[in-house]
Scaffold this motif. Structure first.
Motif, PDB file in Angstrom:
ATOM      1  N   ARG A 287      21.896  73.605  30.347  1.00 50.31           N
ATOM      2  CA  ARG A 287      21.122  74.815  30.095  1.00 50.31           C
ATOM      3  C   ARG A 287      21.996  76.008  29.691  1.00 50.31           C
ATOM      4  O   ARG A 287      21.592  76.843  28.874  1.00 50.31           O
ATOM      5  N   LYS A 288      23.195  76.114  30.266  1.00 50.77           N
ATOM      6  CA  LYS A 288      24.079  77.216  29.887  1.00 50.77           C
ATOM      7  C   LYS A 288      25.501  76.902  30.334  1.00 50.77           C
ATOM      8  O   LYS A 288      25.739  76.002  31.138  1.00 50.77           O
ATOM      9  N   ILE A 289      26.446  77.662  29.774  1.00 50.45           N
ATOM     10  CA  ILE A 289      27.863  77.551  30.119  1.00 50.45           C
ATOM     11  C   ILE A 289      28.363  78.945  30.478  1.00 50.45           C
ATOM     12  O   ILE A 289      28.073  79.918  29.767  1.00 50.45           O
ATOM     13  N   THR A 290      29.112  79.045  31.562  1.00 45.14           N
ATOM     14  CA  THR A 290      29.704  80.329  31.934  1.00 45.14           C
ATOM     15  C   THR A 290      31.220  80.192  32.004  1.00 45.14           C
ATOM     16  O   THR A 290      31.752  79.151  32.405  1.00 45.14           O
ATOM     17  N   VAL A 291      31.911  81.241  31.606  1.00 40.55           N
ATOM     18  CA  VAL A 291      33.367  81.350  31.720  1.00 40.55           C
ATOM     19  C   VAL A 291      33.649  82.567  32.572  1.00 40.55           C
ATOM     20  O   VAL A 291      33.269  83.684  32.213  1.00 40.55           O
ATOM     21  N   GLY A 292      34.300  82.348  33.714  1.00 39.40           N
ATOM     22  CA  GLY A 292      34.413  83.442  34.664  1.00 39.40           C
ATOM     23  C   GLY A 292      33.010  83.781  35.158  1.00 39.40           C
ATOM     24  O   GLY A 292      32.261  82.926  35.581  1.00 39.40           O
ATOM     25  N   GLU A 293      32.653  85.028  35.058  1.00 40.64           N
ATOM     26  CA  GLU A 293      31.303  85.444  35.448  1.00 40.64           C
ATOM     27  C   GLU A 293      30.432  85.718  34.233  1.00 40.64           C
ATOM     28  O   GLU A 293      29.306  86.196  34.369  1.00 40.64           O
ATOM     29  N   ARG A 294      30.929  85.396  33.047  1.00 40.12           N
ATOM     30  CA  ARG A 294      30.209  85.716  31.821  1.00 40.12           C
ATOM     31  C   ARG A 294      29.538  84.477  31.234  1.00 40.12           C
ATOM     32  O   ARG A 294      30.140  83.408  31.152  1.00 40.12           O
ATOM     33  N   ARG A 295      28.289  84.653  30.822  1.00 40.72           N
ATOM     34  CA  ARG A 295      27.562  83.577  30.158  1.00 40.72           C
ATOM     35  C   ARG A 295      27.975  83.516  28.695  1.00 40.72           C
ATOM     36  O   ARG A 295      28.004  84.539  27.995  1.00 40.72           O
ATOM     37  N   VAL A 296      28.321  82.325  28.234  1.00 32.56           N
ATOM     38  CA  VAL A 296      28.674  82.143  26.830  1.00 32.56           C
ATOM     39  C   VAL A 296      27.410  82.242  25.989  1.00 32.56           C
ATOM     40  O   VAL A 296      26.390  81.603  26.302  1.00 32.56           O
ATOM     41  N   ARG A 297      27.474  83.011  24.941  1.00 26.82           N
ATOM     42  CA  ARG A 297      26.291  83.263  24.120  1.00 26.82           C
ATOM     43  C   ARG A 297      26.070  82.119  23.131  1.00 26.82           C
ATOM     44  O   ARG A 297      26.557  82.135  22.001  1.00 26.82           O
ATOM     45  N   ILE A 298      25.331  81.135  23.584  1.00 20.75           N
ATOM     46  CA  ILE A 298      25.010  79.962  22.771  1.00 20.75           C
ATOM     47  C   ILE A 298      23.510  79.953  22.524  1.00 20.75           C
ATOM     48  O   ILE A 298      22.719  79.933  23.477  1.00 20.75           O
TER      49      ILE A 298
END
Length: 448
Positions: A287-298
């Motif tokens: 459903r989503k990917i996060t790097v650190g605390e940020r959601r990757v904008r896909i």
């Protein structure tokens, strides 16, 4: 080889115990000879992309894709025939046919192994070996539209199942279909469907398909679940192994083995004309990917399966590095670069990127004692989350002066899955394919 005869069929579990659990050693498999770390990473990038191209663009006249063996994979050894002959096979969740190098005339052109040093299955030495007939229902597993032209209800048909020929971008394998006995310790499974390959080009030395098709090992054994724990790739070409479990037991013992797992449901891709190989893949709902605390904008359209069966995420034991469509990987790489360059002041290692084929790569001090990478987390349907350990997605290169993101992309075509989660992502994870409840379970643990 036993001559072709009429076949009779017994239910597998009328002679095989209904409740069982089998454990098979699972070992890293790596055939690339170079010790140069830059060339080795470049080699793995290239082979992962080649594998991904085959998964996204299956070009076969049967129902299973085939792929190059020139990358890191995991192998199991299975014994077929009477008396048993043991053959090492690549464990592959991205296909369903089980085939091995077969007969003394087996030939493999441009392969990463020597035919003279490869264990061969010799049908003439097995009293249980039978050629699959054209009327055998199992023939349709690899030839859905096969027709027995010389057979009719009034005659004794002796026509065999047509030879299989599997083509792909850089090679092929071909052979005949056999009914054989599969041997496990203290158990034998007769009338097991296997492929006897007599010619190959740029292929592995045999494959054990674990995909969702009828010909796969889990399907033929009718197991409720199978599970494995992938050793770290630092054990390539050693005698170390970890267990692969085939489980048809239910109740408290089975549930105990699954203790601590988190689950996400499998998503089925519909079979459609010309691209039916997609139906054997194990799709999961990323459903989503996060790097650190940020959601990757896909954009979500790249994460979901569309009405034509394209897109989505699969888990594939036969792909080394994780492969993503550029529309997914580019924002992921950009987020890593933003956090490592802007927040941690690392600079890009462009020379290393050229040598390895990985990107982005970053210059880091060889004296760094504790390199903190941003947390990479995958969020699946049903609430399951996978916090990917840094060693599973970031490669420390050469003398430790550079580190690279081990997620790759290339010209893969527009069809097929958008994301292929390769085996490096799943190092030191216990992974369970619950086929009865249609779900994938996992938990982090040391596999050594």
């Amino acid at each position: 080889m036993a001559s072709l005869s009429s076949f009779f069929y017994l239910s597998l579990f009328s002679i095989f115990p209904l409740i069982y659990s089998l454990t098979i050693p699972l070992s890293p498999l790596q055939t690339y000879p170079s010790q140069d770390p830059y060339q080795y990473l470049n080699f793995l990038v290239s082979s992962s992309l080649t594998r991904a191209f085959h998964l996204k663009n299956p070009q076969t006249i049967s129902t299973t894709p085939l792929f190059s063996h020139s990358y890191g994979g995991y192998s199991i050894s299975l014994s077929f025939g009477t008396p048993p002959q043991t053959i090492p096979l690549l464990m592959d969740t991205g296909s369903d046919l089980i085939w091995f190098p077969c007969t003394t005339r087996y030939l493999c052109k441009n392969c990463s192994f020597s035919s003279s040093n490869t264990p061969l299955f010799i049908p003439q030495q097995s009293s249980s070996s039978k050629i699959i007939g054209c009327r055998n229902p199992k023939c349709s597993w690899i030839h859905p539209n096969a027709q027995c032209k010389d057979c009719n209800p009034s005659n004794n048909c002796t026509q065999i199942c047509p030879p299989y020929i599997i083509f792909y971008e850089s090679g092929a394998t071909s052979g005949i279909s056999l009914s054989e006995t599969l041997n496990f310790p203290n158990r034998t499974i007769p009338n097991f469907f296997v492929g006897c390959s007599v010619f190959s080009s740029r292929t592995p030395a045999g494959i054990a398909g674990f995909g969702r098709g009828q010909a796969s090992l889990p399907s033929q054994l009718n197991v409720d679940k199978f599970a494995y724990c992938l050793l770290s790739r630092k054990f390539d070409d050693t005698t170390r192994s970890s267990p692969l479990i085939l489980d048809n037991s239910s109740g408290s013992d089975s549930e105990k083995k699954s203790s601590g797992l988190i689950y996400t449901p499998f998503i089925k891709n519909p079979v459609f004309p010309g691209r039916s190989a997609f139906s054997v893949y194990y799709y999961v709902g990323l459903r989503k990917i996060t790097v650190g605390e940020r959601r990757v904008r896909i954009p979500y359209r790249y994460l979901r399966l569309d009405d034509e069966g394209n897109g989505g995420t699969i888990i594939d034991s036969g792909t080394t590095f994780t492969v993503m469509a550029s529309e997914v990987r580019e924002p992921l790489a950009a987020e890593f670069e933003s956090q490592l360059v802007k927040k941690m002041n690392f600079s890009r290692a462009l020379g290393v990127e050229v040598l390895t084929g990985l990107s982005p790569c970053f210059n880091v001090s060889s004296g760094t004692t504790r390199l903190k990478f941003p947390k990479l987390k995958l969020h699946f349907k049903g609430g399951a989350e996978m916090a990917v350990p840094p060693e599973n997605y970031a490669a420390v290169v050469g003398d430790g002066s550079a580190v690279c993101l081990m997620v790759v992309s290339g010209r893969l075509g527009s069809g097929g899955p958008t994301i292929i989660l390769g085996n490096v992502f799943w190092q030191n994870y216990y992974v369970e394919y619950d086929l009865r409840k249609e779900r994938l379970g996992f938990k982090q643990q040391q596999c050594e």
